[in-house]
Write a protein that holds these residues in place. Sequence first.
Motif, mmCIF file in Angstrom:
data_model
loop_
_atom_site.group_PDB
_atom_site.id
_atom_site.type_symbol
_atom_site.label_atom_id
_atom_site.label_comp_id
_atom_site.label_asym_id
_atom_site.label_seq_id
_atom_site.Cartn_x
_atom_site.Cartn_y
_atom_site.Cartn_z
ATOM 1 N N ASP A 1 37.294 51.134 44.256
ATOM 2 C CA ASP A 1 38.662 51.039 43.723
ATOM 3 C C ASP A 1 39.555 52.132 44.323
ATOM 4 O O ASP A 1 39.067 53.178 44.742
ATOM 5 N N LYS B 1 39.132 47.760 47.262
ATOM 6 C CA LYS B 1 40.453 47.548 46.673
ATOM 7 C C LYS B 1 41.422 48.571 47.245
ATOM 8 O O LYS B 1 41.285 49.776 46.991
ATOM 9 N N GLU C 1 33.871 48.355 39.125
ATOM 10 C CA GLU C 1 34.824 49.067 39.972
ATOM 11 C C GLU C 1 34.651 50.567 39.788
ATOM 12 O O GLU C 1 34.742 51.080 38.670
ATOM 13 N N GLU D 1 46.049 45.715 45.853
ATOM 14 C CA GLU D 1 46.460 45.925 44.463
ATOM 15 C C GLU D 1 47.978 46.103 44.386
ATOM 16 O O GLU D 1 48.604 46.543 45.352
ATOM 17 N N GLU E 1 40.122 41.287 36.300
ATOM 18 C CA GLU E 1 39.774 42.681 36.029
ATOM 19 C C GLU E 1 40.085 43.001 34.573
ATOM 20 O O GLU E 1 41.183 42.723 34.081
ATOM 21 N N ASN F 1 36.035 48.414 35.095
ATOM 22 C CA ASN F 1 36.153 49.781 35.624
ATOM 23 C C ASN F 1 35.178 50.718 34.917
ATOM 24 O O ASN F 1 35.058 50.673 33.695
HETATM 25 MG MG MG Z 1 40.223 48.873 38.849
#
Ligand code: MG
Length: 284
Positions: free
Chosen positions: A176, A197, A146, A233, A59, A114
């Motif tokens: 996310d 996530k 994301e 996460e 990421e 992101n």
């Molecule tokens: Mg993220």
Amino acid sequence: HAKANGKNQVAFFDSSMTRELVRRREIEGELRAALQRDELSIFFQPIIDLATGKIRSFEALVRWFHPEKGELRPDEFIPVAEETGAIVTLGNWITAQAARAAAQWPDDITLAVNLSPLQIKAPGAALGILNSLRDAGLSPTRLELEVTETLFLEDSPTVVSFIEELSAVGVRFALDDFGTGYSSLGYINKWPFSKIKVDRSFVSGPNVGRKSDAIIRAVSQMAATLDMDIVAEGLETIEQVSAVRDAGCNLGQGYYFSRPVPDYLAAMLLAQDRESDNIRHVFG
Ligand code: MG
Ligand code: C2E
Ligand code: MG
Ligand code: MG
């Protein structure tokens, strides 16, 4: 007496609010120049396959190394960039930089970026991303975007065409911070997510326990049935890794495996992964 106290309190809040406002103003003013001055860089945090211990993707997380303020976290300047509209330039730069780094990785390693809602709703957003991929020589099938649920709070034709356009060429989408907002299954039903996530608050903190564990289990089972990946996460300890793996998460991310690192260290982590068949100590 009470009145005097109240007055003090007001004064206190006033000055801290003023300080906050001044800081925001400064960030606002300095952000555009920061890009030119090379103060921003992209860090990469690995996402690990919990069955093999190998890196599946990275990421991209933006960092701002400010000459006076030190390291600024995205939570502090991304919202400012959104307010001023600088997010479009910044976002395009982030995607371009991240794609360039990812083009050096093995083909089976994907890149997660992101995106904030305003960035997606800006004119030409999908084209900007495709141009970055083309310039970097990175296949769209290796990119995952994301997004959070806030993207869907209002129905927007721009969002629909953004997702359709990019899905059509093989870009994937991850939901996310799942579990922090509405956690609406409607979004999962409506949009083509390939990954969920699960937010860090399900892994550590005051709300972790029998209930959070049951929720992760239920969401993992749904994800497996729908052929989606599910990432936990914020994994910081081996106990947390074991717990989420037992609960059915197939991927994990967090300081236990690695902090976000600069591109040359990400490349080193990948080289290590290739060289050794050592299964990480995750499995002890
Ligand atoms: Mg993220
Ligand atoms: P996110 O996408 O949910 O990213 C995960 C955040 O958790 C990152 O914070 C990461 O450094 C942090 N993290 C990872 N593992 C651990 C752990 O084990 N423990 C703890 N305590 N934290 C961990 P970061 O980099 O400060 O980013 C914060 C948020 O800012 C991100 O949340 C994302 O929403 C946003 N952001 C970051 N980079 C970008 C970007 O390039 N563009 C946009 N639009 N937003 C970004
Ligand atoms: Mg998150
Ligand atoms: Mg977040």
